[in-house]
Every structure is written in C-alpha cells, then in structure tokens.
Enzyme design. Structure first.
Site, mmCIF file in Angstrom:
data_model
loop_
_atom_site.group_PDB
_atom_site.id
_atom_site.type_symbol
_atom_site.label_atom_id
_atom_site.label_comp_id
_atom_site.label_asym_id
_atom_site.label_seq_id
_atom_site.Cartn_x
_atom_site.Cartn_y
_atom_site.Cartn_z
ATOM 1 N N HIS A 165 4.159 -20.554 -35.613
ATOM 2 C CA HIS A 165 4.668 -20.942 -37.054
ATOM 3 C C HIS A 165 3.643 -20.527 -38.032
ATOM 4 O O HIS A 165 4.432 -20.012 -38.835
ATOM 5 C CB HIS A 165 4.611 -22.650 -37.053
ATOM 6 C CG HIS A 165 4.708 -23.271 -38.322
ATOM 7 N ND1 HIS A 165 3.760 -22.983 -39.795
ATOM 8 C CD2 HIS A 165 5.662 -24.142 -38.991
ATOM 9 C CE1 HIS A 165 4.380 -23.787 -40.631
ATOM 10 N NE2 HIS A 165 5.434 -24.304 -39.888
ATOM 11 N N GLY A 166 2.624 -20.321 -37.999
ATOM 12 C CA GLY A 166 1.755 -19.392 -38.940
ATOM 13 C C GLY A 166 1.266 -19.896 -39.971
ATOM 14 O O GLY A 166 0.386 -19.501 -40.749
ATOM 15 N N ASP A 167 1.725 -21.167 -40.490
ATOM 16 C CA ASP A 167 1.131 -21.926 -41.626
ATOM 17 C C ASP A 167 1.050 -23.367 -41.255
ATOM 18 O O ASP A 167 1.767 -24.082 -42.119
ATOM 19 C CB ASP A 167 1.895 -21.296 -42.765
ATOM 20 C CG ASP A 167 1.390 -21.789 -44.001
ATOM 21 O OD1 ASP A 167 -0.030 -21.989 -44.032
ATOM 22 O OD2 ASP A 167 1.943 -22.026 -45.049
ATOM 23 N N LEU A 168 0.649 -23.743 -40.265
ATOM 24 C CA LEU A 168 0.705 -25.220 -39.839
ATOM 25 C C LEU A 168 -0.529 -26.053 -40.774
ATOM 26 O O LEU A 168 -1.774 -25.465 -40.365
ATOM 27 C CB LEU A 168 0.612 -25.412 -38.460
ATOM 28 C CG LEU A 168 1.257 -26.723 -37.549
ATOM 29 C CD1 LEU A 168 2.440 -26.880 -37.945
ATOM 30 C CD2 LEU A 168 0.665 -26.450 -36.201
ATOM 31 N N ASN A 172 2.788 -29.085 -44.287
ATOM 32 C CA ASN A 172 3.850 -28.673 -43.825
ATOM 33 C C ASN A 172 4.153 -29.397 -42.362
ATOM 34 O O ASN A 172 4.763 -28.574 -41.687
ATOM 35 C CB ASN A 172 3.542 -26.992 -43.452
ATOM 36 C CG ASN A 172 3.725 -26.174 -44.742
ATOM 37 O OD1 ASN A 172 4.350 -26.477 -45.722
ATOM 38 N ND2 ASN A 172 3.487 -24.738 -44.449
#
Length: 281
Positions: A165-168, A172
């Site tokens: 995901h990279g931006d958890l 978000n």
C-alpha cells in the site's frame, strides 16, 4: 467535473471533498447505484497512478474497490466516512492497532493475478531522503544522514518483497460502508513487507503523546513483527527511515505550521528509535 464523466458514471450529484495539488476528489451519488468516490488526477498528480494500479490489482481485498477508470479519472468504492483516527480517539491505540493488523493481512493476502509493473520500487520511493540527507538544515543533518544510512542498509537486504500500500495510516483506513474497514489512497509500491507499517508509528495526526511514547513504540514493534514474521528491530528501522523520508517531504513542500510540526515530531521519534537500537547493541 466534466459532462463526459457524469454521463459515463451516471452521476446525479457531486460534492468536492478534497482539492490537493495532485488531485480533486468528489463523493458522488449515482442514478440506480450506490454512492462512490471520483478521483481526478491533476498534471502534478501523475505520481499517484501506481496507487490506482495497486487498487485495480487488489480488486477490493483489503482496499476500496476500483470500479472504473478512464485516463486520469477513476471511480472508486465509497468506503465510508469513519476514519481510524476517529476510532482511535474513542477506543484507544490497542483497538486501532487490531484494525490495522486486520486490514494489513487482507492487503498482503495473495492475489491470483501478477502485480502491475508500474509499482514503484522502495529505493525509488526513498529518493527524497537520499537526495536531501546531506543538504538539509544543519539541526537535521545528523539524524537525516543516520536515517538515510538505515534506509540504504534495509533496501540492500530486502526480504518478503511484495506489492505494498505504501501509505498506511489512521486517515487512510476508513469504515462506514457495508464491507467494514478498508484502506484507501495507496501509493502503490513494491518492496519489503515491513515497510507497510512504518507510517503507523507517526500517526494518528496530532497524536504526539502516543507517537513519542516509548512503550507504544515497543508495543507496535512487537505486534507488527509478529504479524510480518520479522524482528522488532527491523520494524523500528523501517519506521525510523520513513521518519527521515517524511521530514524531507515536509522540507520540500510549502513552509507551514503543519510541516514544522511534522518535522519536529518525526525528528523526535527517530531519536527515540536510535536510542532504543543503540541500547540493544
């Protein structure tokens, strides 16, 4: 929103809910269908395309479902309006972390389809830290060089490489729709699974009391290491490396009170992790 998108997705009404340098986001009501989210990328938002590719690949597992896309506009499942930040405020950190782990397990579950080739490698994702570590404000230099060295070591020895995901983080992960808690707004990365929890340590926003609590830091490291099958030290090293990256992003943006608060908070967090790691040696 232009008429073509309204017709394509049978939009009866729309409400702008976010207008950022990279995109406009609307909550829309559709004729004969459930409400949805429309995200339209601006020219500055092309870096968000891998996140849309990630949603498409995830196919609703752990994340909001991508219903349709055309050029740089996409129609996404309306996952709800209750954020994990709100839930955290009411029920506390331990309960919120349970939800993070549930969503993470869904996001990392195997997919029958290969990941999209457009996902961004972690080393590319960390470029701002590598570029900025040696030429930021003097009071940040030592910690940024340390976090850049951490990142370089971690990225040279990645294991369990997978789509991320990279931006958890707590804003978000949302709920309120029929499918419960879902992740939104992914970056669309590929790399070591341990990075996918790095931003949880710096959230929720405004939660410095929790973020800078050594007991909470240790608790998260242990819970995430158990879920991801790696050491707590590895989890903490990725979290500290991400803190350095976040500082560099704040330095690149327009000066603001929020940016300065983020820099101070992430710097303090990285110092705590550095002290903890040094004590283990």
């Amino acid at each position: 929103m232009d008429l073509g998108l309204r017709r394509r997705w049978h939009i009866a009404s729309e409400a702008l809910i976010a207008d950022t340098p990279s995109s406009r986001v609307y909550r829309v009501e559709r004729q004969g269908a459930s409400s949805a989210i429309v995200k339209i990328l601006k020219p500055h938002g092309v870096h968000e395309r891998p996140g849309i590719d990630y949603l498409d690949w995830r196919d609703g597992h752990g994340a909001a479902e991508l219903h349709d896309r055309t050029d740089d506009a996409c129609l996404i499942e309306d996952a709800g309006t209750l954020t994990l930040s709100d839930y955290h405020q009411q029920y506390g950190d331990a309960a919120a972390t349970d939800i993070v782990l549930t969503v993470l397990a869904e996001l990392h579950a195997p997919s029958p389809t290969p990941p999209p080739p457009e996902l961004v490698p972690l080393r590319q994702h960390f470029r701002a830290l590598f570029d900025g570590a040696g030429r930021q404000r003097p009071e940040l230099g030592d910690m940024l060089r340390w976090t850049a060295a951490l990142a370089d070591e971690l990225l040279a020895a990645q294991t369990d490489i997978r789509p991320l995901h990279g931006d958890l983080h707590h804003d978000n992960i949302v709920s309120g729709g029929p499918r419960g808690w879902l992740a939104i707004d992914p970056q669309g990365l590929i790399g070591d699974a341990a990075y996918d929890v790095a931003n949880i340590f710096g959230n929720p926003l405004g939660g410095a009391k929790d973020i800078l609590d050594p007991a909470r830091i240790e608790r998260l490291a242990n819970r995430f290491s158990g879920a991801l099958g790696c050491s707590p030290d590895k989890i903490l090293r990725y979290a500290a490396a991400h803190a350095g990256l976040s500082i560099c992003w704040s330095m690149e943006g327009e000066p603001s009170k929020a940016a300065e608060e983020n820099i101070a908070e992430r710097l303090a967090f990285a110092k705590l992790v550095r002290q903890r790691l040094a004590a283990q040696q």
